[in-house]
Design an enzyme around this catalytic site. Structure first.
Site, PDB file in Angstrom:
ATOM      1  N   SER A  84       0.819  -1.219   0.000  1.00 18.77           N
ATOM      2  CA  SER A  84       0.000   0.000   0.000  1.00 18.77           C
ATOM      3  C   SER A  84       0.849   1.263   0.000  1.00 18.77           C
ATOM      4  CB  SER A  84      -0.920   0.021   1.217  1.00 18.77           C
ATOM      5  OG  SER A  84      -0.197   0.255   2.406  1.00 18.77           O
ATOM      6  N   THR A 209      -2.052   3.109   3.312  1.00 18.34           N
ATOM      7  CA  THR A 209      -1.222   4.310   3.453  1.00 18.34           C
ATOM      8  C   THR A 209      -0.448   4.144   4.746  1.00 18.34           C
ATOM      9  OG1 THR A 209      -2.947   5.667   2.424  1.00 18.34           O
ATOM     10  CG2 THR A 209      -1.409   6.837   3.824  1.00 18.34           C
ATOM     11  N   THR A 227       1.872   7.007   0.443  1.00 17.01           N
ATOM     12  CA  THR A 227       0.950   5.972  -0.030  1.00 17.01           C
ATOM     13  C   THR A 227       1.134   5.672  -1.514  1.00 17.01           C
ATOM     14  OG1 THR A 227      -1.401   5.369  -0.104  1.00 17.01           O
ATOM     15  CG2 THR A 227      -0.866   7.595  -0.740  1.00 17.01           C
ATOM     16  N   ARG A 237      -5.308   9.837 -10.605  1.00 17.96           N
ATOM     17  CA  ARG A 237      -6.113  10.093  -9.402  1.00 17.96           C
ATOM     18  C   ARG A 237      -5.189  10.436  -8.227  1.00 17.96           C
ATOM     19  NH1 ARG A 237      -6.216   7.697  -3.994  1.00 17.96           N
ATOM     20  NH2 ARG A 237      -8.317   7.897  -3.169  1.00 17.96           N
ATOM     21  N   THR A 260      -5.460   7.356   7.126  1.00 13.79           N
ATOM     22  CA  THR A 260      -5.419   6.282   6.143  1.00 13.79           C
ATOM     23  C   THR A 260      -6.883   5.958   5.817  1.00 13.79           C
ATOM     24  OG1 THR A 260      -5.460   4.527   7.836  1.00 13.79           O
ATOM     25  CG2 THR A 260      -3.297   5.271   7.110  1.00 13.79           C
ATOM     26  N   GLY A 261      -7.105   5.345   4.670  1.00 12.04           N
ATOM     27  CA  GLY A 261      -8.480   4.975   4.316  1.00 12.04           C
ATOM     28  C   GLY A 261      -8.962   5.737   3.098  1.00 12.04           C
TER      29      GLY A 261
HETATM   30  N1  GLY Z   1      -5.787   7.437   1.843  1.00 10.80           N
HETATM   31  C1  GLY Z   1      -5.134   7.024   0.695  1.00 10.80           C
HETATM   32  C2  GLY Z   1      -5.854   7.332  -0.547  1.00 10.80           C
HETATM   33  O1  GLY Z   1      -7.075   7.382  -0.568  1.00 10.80           O
HETATM   34  O2  GLY Z   1      -5.197   7.533  -1.538  1.00 10.80           O
END
Ligand code: GLY
Length: 356
Positions: A84, A209, A227, A237, A260-261
């Protein structure tokens, strides 16, 4: 909310007060402390230390706090087993690993970030170079890569590992890139979430992340978030991680928060900034983090993002510390852990869920 520790520290400070003309009572002395997402306690990249151990050791040895937390997350960025973050992170929809990161230095009021960066295993070091060597706060894509090359960093043709490439191939096999959402269905994440349910992807790595925040005995606070972003994202993105106020926010006088998330949910609400503002108003890190999650809940309306009971069906965590040495990890629901290292040593602690 005052803890027993605060009360004892305040009483001790009161006992030392001269009897007249001095009214400031510190709530508690700063103490070396590192808080990170759970992967900061998990990965060692073949060495002996985890992220929180290295960051804490360097802080207590007198290193700059930002250098310490970056050295900590570098372990995870370089470890191919964490898919990740950094090298071996899950790639975008075209199979290319694109990385995001930002850093903030409390005492220096420095900040820097990179987004959509290809070919460099440690985007956190490029983010630091943006903070240290430019007048800017965010560089993206090819420009960020050219900047890193100019700073003497090595560009690699491909950051995939057999693991990340294999998972991408499985995703590709299942989807035939149709993840541009059908406006009537808008269920583009379904395949990745199904792969997580089948045990092919770690559910925590769909948006995985690492965030790591640290403070030294002088109360100097810094943070870093890094991340590979959302697994199999549309190329280009950018999530919350490199965005100041979303993936990370540090106010050197108050505290730090990082995430994170699901980045989209955090970006919409700029939660790390919101959390630090709640700390400023006197909230405990746990209550400040839960406040941000409540904001996310109130701004989540689309059915595709809601599960049973109308609660958000995605994961979102925050890791928070304040200048008084208080800290917390919070998560949207269920069970999740975060990493801590202080005078008691490294450990995992339970995140406080908004929904149990
Ligand atoms: N929190 C990491 C992402 O959505 O890229």
């Amino acid at each position: 909310m005052l803890t027993r520790r605060d009360v004892l520290a305040s009483s001790a400070a009161l006992a030392l007060q001269p009897s007249i003309g001095f009214s400031f009572i510190p709530k508690s002395a700063p103490r070396p402390l590192v808080v990170s997402s759970g992967n900061g306690y998990q990965f060692k990249n073949g060495g002996t230390e985890t992220c929180v151990e290295r960051a804490f050791r360097m802080i207590t040895e007198g290193a700059d706090v930002l250098d310490a937390v970056i050295a900590g997350v570098n372990i995870v960025e370089l470890d191919p087993q964490d898919d990740s973050v950094g090298y071996g992170g899950l790639p975008n929809a075209e199979g290319v690993v694109q990385l995001d990161s930002c850093v903030m230095h409390g005492p220096k009021r420095w900040a820097g970030g990179v987004a959509g960066l290809e070919g460099i295993r440690t985007p956190s070091l490029v983010a630091k170079a943006v903070a240290a060597s430019t007048d800017h706060h965010l560089l993206v894509g090819e420009g960020a890569q050219r900047f890193a090359r100019g700073m003497g960093m090595t560009i690699e043709p491909d950051l995939n590992t057999p693991n990340s490439r294999g998972k991408w191939l499985e995703w590709k096999r299942r989807t035939d890139p149709t993840h541009y959402l059908d406006p009537t269905k808008r269920d583009g994440l379904a395949v990745a979430l199904q792969m997580a349910e089948e045990g092919i992807l770690d559910p925590e790595h769909v948006w995985g992340t690492i965030n790591c925040n640290g403070m030294n005995a002088k109360g100097e606070i810094c943070g870093v978030t890094t991340t590979s972003g959302l697994a199999f994202k549309i190329p280009g993105r950018v999530g919350d991680s490199p965005i100041l106020g979303a993936g990370l926010y540090v106010d050197g006088e108050i505290g730090a928060a990082g995430s994170t998330g699901r980045g989209e949910a955090n970006l919409y609400n700029l939660c790390s900034y919101l959390i630090v503002e709640e700390l400023r108003r006197g909230k405990h890190p746990k209550d400040a983090g839960l406040e941000a999650l409540k904001r996310v809940v109130s701004n989540t309306k689309e059915k595709r993002l809601l599960g049973p009971g109308g609660r958000p069906n995605f994961g979102l965590n925050f890791y928070v510390l304040d200048k008084q040495g208080r800290y917390a990890g919070v998560c949207m629901s269920g069970r999740s852990q975060f990493a801590v290292c202080d005078e008691k040593g490294p450990r995992l602690e339970a995140c406080e869920p908004l929904f149990a």
